[in-house]
Design a protein around this motif. Structure first.
Motif, PDB file in Angstrom:
ATOM      1  N   ALA A  70       0.824  -1.211   0.000  1.00  0.00           N
ATOM      2  CA  ALA A  70       0.000   0.000   0.000  1.00  0.00           C
ATOM      3  C   ALA A  70       0.856   1.258   0.000  1.00  0.00           C
ATOM      4  CB  ALA A  70      -0.935   0.003   1.205  1.00  0.00           C
ATOM      5  N   TYR A  71       1.986   1.235   0.704  1.00  0.00           N
ATOM      6  CA  TYR A  71       2.872   2.399   0.715  1.00  0.00           C
ATOM      7  C   TYR A  71       3.607   2.530  -0.620  1.00  0.00           C
ATOM      8  CZ  TYR A  71       2.354   3.088   5.795  1.00  0.00           C
ATOM      9  OH  TYR A  71       1.873   3.339   7.048  1.00  0.00           O
ATOM     10  N   ILE A  72       3.947   1.401  -1.218  1.00  0.00           N
ATOM     11  CA  ILE A  72       4.672   1.438  -2.486  1.00  0.00           C
ATOM     12  C   ILE A  72       3.809   2.066  -3.581  1.00  0.00           C
ATOM     13  CG2 ILE A  72       5.710   0.024  -4.305  1.00  0.00           C
ATOM     14  CD1 ILE A  72       6.520  -1.982  -2.105  1.00  0.00           C
ATOM     15  N   VAL A  73       2.543   1.663  -3.646  1.00  0.00           N
ATOM     16  CA  VAL A  73       1.671   2.195  -4.699  1.00  0.00           C
ATOM     17  C   VAL A  73       0.909   3.432  -4.234  1.00  0.00           C
ATOM     18  CG1 VAL A  73       1.457  -0.083  -5.744  1.00  0.00           C
ATOM     19  CG2 VAL A  73      -0.305   0.697  -4.149  1.00  0.00           C
ATOM     20  N   GLY A  74       0.926   3.704  -2.915  1.00  0.00           N
ATOM     21  CA  GLY A  74       0.300   4.914  -2.393  1.00  0.00           C
ATOM     22  C   GLY A  74      -1.196   4.858  -2.264  1.00  0.00           C
ATOM     23  N   GLU A  75      -1.774   3.659  -2.302  1.00  0.00           N
ATOM     24  CA  GLU A  75      -3.234   3.558  -2.258  1.00  0.00           C
ATOM     25  C   GLU A  75      -3.661   2.205  -1.709  1.00  0.00           C
ATOM     26  OE1 GLU A  75      -6.397   3.265  -5.755  1.00  0.00           O
ATOM     27  OE2 GLU A  75      -5.672   5.334  -5.535  1.00  0.00           O
ATOM     28  N   ARG A  76      -4.821   2.189  -1.053  1.00  0.00           N
ATOM     29  CA  ARG A  76      -5.430   0.939  -0.591  1.00  0.00           C
ATOM     30  C   ARG A  76      -6.943   1.088  -0.678  1.00  0.00           C
ATOM     31  NH1 ARG A  76      -4.324  -3.289   2.962  1.00  0.00           N
ATOM     32  NH2 ARG A  76      -2.433  -3.426   1.718  1.00  0.00           N
ATOM     33  N   GLU A  77      -7.615   0.066  -1.136  1.00  0.00           N
ATOM     34  CA  GLU A  77      -9.074   0.088  -1.176  1.00  0.00           C
ATOM     35  C   GLU A  77      -9.633  -0.242   0.195  1.00  0.00           C
ATOM     36  OE1 GLU A  77     -12.410  -2.810  -2.884  1.00  0.00           O
ATOM     37  OE2 GLU A  77     -11.265  -1.856  -4.498  1.00  0.00           O
ATOM     38  N   PHE A  78     -10.683   0.477   0.587  1.00  0.00           N
ATOM     39  CA  PHE A  78     -11.350   0.217   1.864  1.00  0.00           C
ATOM     40  C   PHE A  78     -12.834   0.510   1.699  1.00  0.00           C
ATOM     41  CE2 PHE A  78     -13.031   1.738   5.937  1.00  0.00           C
ATOM     42  CZ  PHE A  78     -12.689   0.684   6.782  1.00  0.00           C
ATOM     43  N   PHE A  79     -13.659  -0.432   2.045  1.00  0.00           N
ATOM     44  CA  PHE A  79     -15.113  -0.298   1.945  1.00  0.00           C
ATOM     45  C   PHE A  79     -15.522   0.088   0.521  1.00  0.00           C
ATOM     46  CE2 PHE A  79     -19.379   0.738   3.671  1.00  0.00           C
ATOM     47  CZ  PHE A  79     -19.495  -0.299   4.583  1.00  0.00           C
ATOM     48  N   GLY A  80     -14.785  -0.443  -0.451  1.00  0.00           N
ATOM     49  CA  GLY A  80     -15.080  -0.203  -1.855  1.00  0.00           C
ATOM     50  C   GLY A  80     -14.615   1.136  -2.382  1.00  0.00           C
ATOM     51  N   LEU A  81     -13.854   1.889  -1.580  1.00  0.00           N
ATOM     52  CA  LEU A  81     -13.393   3.218  -1.972  1.00  0.00           C
ATOM     53  C   LEU A  81     -11.865   3.254  -2.013  1.00  0.00           C
ATOM     54  CD1 LEU A  81     -15.702   5.347   0.358  1.00  0.00           C
ATOM     55  CD2 LEU A  81     -16.083   4.824  -2.068  1.00  0.00           C
ATOM     56  N   PRO A  82     -11.286   4.069  -2.901  1.00  0.00           N
ATOM     57  CA  PRO A  82      -9.817   4.206  -2.927  1.00  0.00           C
ATOM     58  C   PRO A  82      -9.353   5.197  -1.864  1.00  0.00           C
ATOM     59  CG  PRO A  82     -10.793   5.545  -4.655  1.00  0.00           C
ATOM     60  CD  PRO A  82     -11.941   4.826  -3.996  1.00  0.00           C
ATOM     61  N   PHE A  83      -8.317   4.813  -1.132  1.00  0.00           N
ATOM     62  CA  PHE A  83      -7.747   5.680  -0.107  1.00  0.00           C
ATOM     63  C   PHE A  83      -6.255   5.869  -0.346  1.00  0.00           C
ATOM     64  CE2 PHE A  83     -11.669   4.730   1.952  1.00  0.00           C
ATOM     65  CZ  PHE A  83     -11.912   5.820   2.780  1.00  0.00           C
ATOM     66  N   ARG A  84      -5.851   7.128  -0.399  1.00  0.00           N
ATOM     67  CA  ARG A  84      -4.427   7.444  -0.447  1.00  0.00           C
ATOM     68  C   ARG A  84      -3.827   7.106   0.913  1.00  0.00           C
ATOM     69  NH1 ARG A  84      -2.307  13.597   0.003  1.00  0.00           N
ATOM     70  NH2 ARG A  84      -0.163  13.119   0.586  1.00  0.00           N
ATOM     71  N   VAL A  85      -2.674   6.447   0.915  1.00  0.00           N
ATOM     72  CA  VAL A  85      -1.979   6.136   2.161  1.00  0.00           C
ATOM     73  C   VAL A  85      -0.496   6.446   2.004  1.00  0.00           C
ATOM     74  CG1 VAL A  85      -3.606   4.345   2.912  1.00  0.00           C
ATOM     75  CG2 VAL A  85      -1.652   3.712   1.499  1.00  0.00           C
ATOM     76  N   GLY A  86       0.160   6.628   3.125  1.00  0.00           N
ATOM     77  CA  GLY A  86       1.598   6.880   3.145  1.00  0.00           C
ATOM     78  C   GLY A  86       2.111   6.593   4.537  1.00  0.00           C
ATOM     79  N   PRO A  87       3.405   6.733   4.742  1.00  0.00           N
ATOM     80  CA  PRO A  87       4.005   6.388   6.036  1.00  0.00           C
ATOM     81  C   PRO A  87       3.444   7.150   7.231  1.00  0.00           C
ATOM     82  CG  PRO A  87       5.697   6.566   4.351  1.00  0.00           C
ATOM     83  CD  PRO A  87       4.421   7.051   3.722  1.00  0.00           C
ATOM     84  N   GLY A  88       2.696   8.234   6.997  1.00  0.00           N
ATOM     85  CA  GLY A  88       2.132   8.996   8.108  1.00  0.00           C
ATOM     86  C   GLY A  88       0.847   8.433   8.669  1.00  0.00           C
ATOM     87  N   VAL A  89       0.288   7.402   8.028  1.00  0.00           N
ATOM     88  CA  VAL A  89      -0.986   6.839   8.496  1.00  0.00           C
ATOM     89  C   VAL A  89      -0.951   5.314   8.433  1.00  0.00           C
ATOM     90  CG1 VAL A  89      -2.350   8.841   7.786  1.00  0.00           C
ATOM     91  CG2 VAL A  89      -2.036   6.943   6.189  1.00  0.00           C
ATOM     92  N   LEU A  90      -1.815   4.703   9.259  1.00  0.00           N
ATOM     93  CA  LEU A  90      -1.989   3.260   9.162  1.00  0.00           C
ATOM     94  C   LEU A  90      -2.616   2.894   7.822  1.00  0.00           C
ATOM     95  CD1 LEU A  90      -3.487   2.141  12.615  1.00  0.00           C
ATOM     96  CD2 LEU A  90      -1.101   2.089  11.873  1.00  0.00           C
ATOM     97  N   ILE A  91      -2.317   1.708   7.368  1.00  0.00           N
ATOM     98  CA  ILE A  91      -2.940   1.175   6.157  1.00  0.00           C
ATOM     99  C   ILE A  91      -4.322   0.626   6.536  1.00  0.00           C
ATOM    100  CG2 ILE A  91      -2.751  -0.569   4.348  1.00  0.00           C
ATOM    101  CD1 ILE A  91       0.337  -0.490   4.937  1.00  0.00           C
ATOM    102  N   PRO A  92      -5.402   1.120   5.908  1.00  0.00           N
ATOM    103  CA  PRO A  92      -6.727   0.581   6.236  1.00  0.00           C
ATOM    104  C   PRO A  92      -6.791  -0.919   5.977  1.00  0.00           C
ATOM    105  CG  PRO A  92      -6.917   2.568   4.900  1.00  0.00           C
ATOM    106  CD  PRO A  92      -5.469   2.166   4.876  1.00  0.00           C
ATOM    107  N   ARG A  93      -7.407  -1.632   6.902  1.00  0.00           N
ATOM    108  CA  ARG A  93      -7.474  -3.083   6.809  1.00  0.00           C
ATOM    109  C   ARG A  93      -8.927  -3.554   6.726  1.00  0.00           C
ATOM    110  NH1 ARG A  93      -2.819  -1.729   9.217  1.00  0.00           N
ATOM    111  NH2 ARG A  93      -1.050  -3.183   9.174  1.00  0.00           N
ATOM    112  N   PRO A  94      -9.157  -4.697   6.080  1.00  0.00           N
ATOM    113  CA  PRO A  94     -10.529  -5.207   5.969  1.00  0.00           C
ATOM    114  C   PRO A  94     -11.220  -5.366   7.318  1.00  0.00           C
ATOM    115  CG  PRO A  94      -9.068  -6.406   4.487  1.00  0.00           C
ATOM    116  CD  PRO A  94      -8.186  -5.531   5.328  1.00  0.00           C
TER     117      PRO A  94
END
Length: 275
Positions: A70-94
């Motif tokens: 998720a940090y490498i690509v800068g994004e993670r899907e959560f609840f069917g929505l795209p979320f930008r992520v980076g080292p400053g935040v937790l990665i959203p998990r199912p």
């Protein structure tokens, strides 16, 4: 593929030879080439040029070093929505989708929801997206996290009020129909902090640097002054903390105290209703 990724290698060859999990291979190839997952199939004989090969080589090296996808690509899907992520935040998990589902079930029409320790904004944005009638406020102490959360709200077309706050400090005497939180709940010194993706995530969002319950105690203690009568408090917690969190809720006078299980059948969220 331990050897260098060479220009001229095809997508098909790389999908067969790369050393990562097949899903991770596909994600990184899409990211490196700027194509969709469908294109991996329809363009399977496409050969990488030197720039694409170098980009893919760098991405694979980062993943092999343990950096979260998720940090490498800068994004993670959560609840069917795209979320930008980076080292400053937790990665959203199912697992955290459970608290969103429970919140949506309990939030009344035009209800006010408070998300405490919002991080990437996953809970707040998902709830605001699903319930356009709701008024959603999200708090975090980290300015870096709030910047990412605001970007995620904008990208997903929702209105969320974001406030920098040390728990309830910034909301004064405001009250809400529902409070939800996924706070730091890993105890200091827990071996999991030095394993897997957690090694790369912000430690202050993972652990309370104490027994794992201090943030949960603070939220439970303060919640009655910020909930309307009949309002719900929902808390995500660790795999072995449900009994302790239920005890905290009961001691503070909450009713209908219970825990809910995640997809792995682990008690992951506990909550109660204010009388």
């Amino acid at each position: 593929m331990t050897q260098a990724i060479q220009a001229g290698a095809t997508i098909r060859q790389l999908l067969a030879a790369l050393p990562l999990d097949p899903l991770e291979n596909r994600i990184l190839l899409c990211h490196a080439l700027g194509i969709s997952r469908v294109a991996l199939i329809t363009q399977s004989e496409r050969a990488l040029d030197s720039g694409e090969a170098a980009r893919m080589q760098a991405l694979v090296a980062r993943r092999l070093a343990g950096e979260p996808i998720a940090y490498i690509v800068g994004e993670r899907e959560f609840f069917g929505l795209p979320f930008r992520v980076g080292p400053g935040v937790l990665i959203p998990r199912p697992d955290t989708e459970l608290i969103v589902e429970l919140s949506l079930e309990r939030l009344p029409p035009r209800g006010r929801l408070l998300d405490m320790g919002t991080g990437s904004g996953a809970i707040a944005v998902a709830c605001a997206h699903a319930r356009r009638d709701a008024s959603v406020t999200a708090l975090d102490l980290s300015e870096d996290a709030l910047a990412i959360a605001r970007a995620n709200a904008a990208a997903n077309g929702v209105q969320v009020r974001f406030l920098r706050s040390d728990w309830f400090a910034a909301v004064g005497e405001e009250r809400f129909e529902l409070i939800a939180s996924n706070p730091p709940y890993i105890a200091a010194g827990d071996a999991h902090l030095s394993q897997g993706d957690l090694r790369f995530e912000p430690v202050g969002a993972l652990t309370d640097h104490a027994d794992g319950l201090s943030a949960l105690r603070s939220i439970v203690d303060g919640a009655p002054e910020h909930l309307e009568a009949g309002g719900w408090l929902l808390l995500e917690h660790g795999y072995d903390q449900a009994e302790s969190v239920r005890a905290l809720l009961a001691a503070r006078g909450f009713l209908d105290v219970q825990s809910w299980r995640d997809l792995a059948d682990i008690e992951r969220v506990s909550g109660g209703r204010l009388s």
